[in-house]
Write an enzyme that holds these catalytic residues in place. Structure first.
Site, PDB file in Angstrom:
ATOM      1  CG  PHE A  22      54.187 -68.486  16.295  1.00  0.00           C
ATOM      2  CD1 PHE A  22      53.300 -67.812  15.637  1.00  0.00           C
ATOM      3  CD2 PHE A  22      54.548 -69.801  15.860  1.00  0.00           C
ATOM      4  CE1 PHE A  22      52.701 -68.248  14.630  1.00  0.00           C
ATOM      5  CE2 PHE A  22      53.948 -70.242  14.883  1.00  0.00           C
ATOM      6  CZ  PHE A  22      52.954 -69.596  14.179  1.00  0.00           C
ATOM      7  CG  ASP A  93      60.971 -58.871  10.075  1.00  0.00           C
ATOM      8  OD1 ASP A  93      61.748 -59.316  11.116  1.00  0.00           O
ATOM      9  OD2 ASP A  93      59.834 -58.950  10.028  1.00  0.00           O
ATOM     10  CD  GLU A  94      59.849 -63.109   8.449  1.00  0.00           C
ATOM     11  OE1 GLU A  94      60.572 -64.134   8.527  1.00  0.00           O
ATOM     12  OE2 GLU A  94      58.680 -62.794   9.099  1.00  0.00           O
ATOM     13  CB  CYS A 153      54.764 -79.722  27.082  1.00  0.00           C
ATOM     14  SG  CYS A 153      56.217 -78.926  26.569  1.00  0.00           S
ATOM     15  CE  LYS A 177      53.377 -75.469   2.838  1.00  0.00           C
ATOM     16  NZ  LYS A 177      52.577 -74.427   3.424  1.00  0.00           N
ATOM     17  CB  ILE A 178      55.759 -67.777   2.504  1.00  0.00           C
ATOM     18  CG1 ILE A 178      56.822 -67.459   1.727  1.00  0.00           C
ATOM     19  CG2 ILE A 178      55.141 -66.672   3.106  1.00  0.00           C
ATOM     20  CD1 ILE A 178      58.128 -67.076   2.447  1.00  0.00           C
TER      21      ILE A 178
END
Length: 200
Positions: A22, A93-94, A153, A177-178
Site C-alpha cells: 500500500f 514487479d513483485e 495511528c 501468502k498471496i
C-alpha cells in the site's frame, strides 16, 4: 524513433522501488514506464507467476499493464536474449517473490547496458528482508524507499502487517501468502505486531 535523451540515467543501471504494501510501488513503476512510452522507448515488463491475482501489473490508482509471467529470475534473462530486438529497458514487479539470484541476473543485464526498474517489498510480514531483495538492493545504483500510512495511528508505515481472522499473524506463519486488503495492512514500527517473535 526512440528518444533516448528521455533517460535520466545512463544505460546499464538498476533502480529499485521498495517499501511495504500500500505504499505505491507498482504505481511508481508504471508511472516510470508510462513516461518511456511518450519517449517511444520500448521495454519489457515481467512479474512472477506465483502472483496469481492478475496477469497484469496493477496499481491501486487504476493503472495497469500486461506483463510477461515467469517462474524464475533466470527465465527473465533467457527471455530477453531470445528476442529478435535488443531492449534497452526492462521492468520487474513483485520482485520479492523471485529467487535469490534476481540480484545477479539484474546485475548482469545492467552490465550489458540495460536499464532496469524493479519494484518489490523489502520486508516480509515479520519485518525480515526477502532474500531476493537483499542482493538486489546492494547492487542497485538507486533505491527509492516508499512508505504507506499506518492504519493504527496515521504515521509513515514501513512494515506490512498480516492479519488472520482479525488478529496479527503468528511469527511461524508461512512467509508467502498471496493476498490484498483482506489479509494485509500497513503499520509503523510501533504498531507492527508479530506474536511469538523470537527474542534476540
Amino acid at each position: 524513433m526512440p528518444k533516448y535523451n528521455a533517460f535520466n540515467s545512463p544505460l546499464g543501471y538498476i533502480e529499485v522501488i521498495c517499501g511495504p504494501m500500500f505504499s505505491g510501488k507498482s504505481e511508481e513503476l508504471l508511472r516510470k514506464l508510462n513516461r518511456l512510452k511518450y519517449a517511444e522507448v520500448e521495454y519489457l515488463l515481467f512479474k512472477p507467476k506465483i502472483d496469481t491475482r492478475s496477469r497484469q501489473v496493477k496499481s491501486r490508482d487504476g493503472r495497469k499493464q500486461k506483463a510477461i509471467e515467469v517462474k524464475t529470475s533466470k527465465e527473465i534473462y533467457n527471455y530477453i536474449h531470445k528476442q529478435n530486438k535488443k531492449y534497452k529497458v526492462i521492468a520487474i514487479d513483485e520482485a520479492q517473490f523471485f529467487d535469490k539470484n534476481l540480484g545477479d541476473v539484474c546485475d548482469r543485464l545492467a552490465d550489458e547496458g540495460i536499464m532496469i526498474y524493479v519494484a518489490g517489498l523489502d520486508q516480509d510480514f515479520r519485518g525480515e528482508p526477502f532474500p531476493a531483495m537483499l542482493r538486489l538492493l546492494s547492487k542497485a545504483e538507486k533505491v527509492t524507499k516508499l512508505t504507506a500510512v499506518c492504519t493504527e495511528c496515521g504515521a509513515p508505515a514501513t512494515r506490512t502487517q498480516r492479519i488472520i481472522d482479525g488478529i496479527p499473524a503468528n511469527h511461524n506463519s508461512p512467509i508467502v501468502k498471496i493476498g490484498n486488503t483482506e489479509s494485509y495492512t500497513a503499520r509503523c514500527r510501533q504498531h507492527h505486531e508479530i506474536p511469538n517473535k523470537p527474542k534476540i
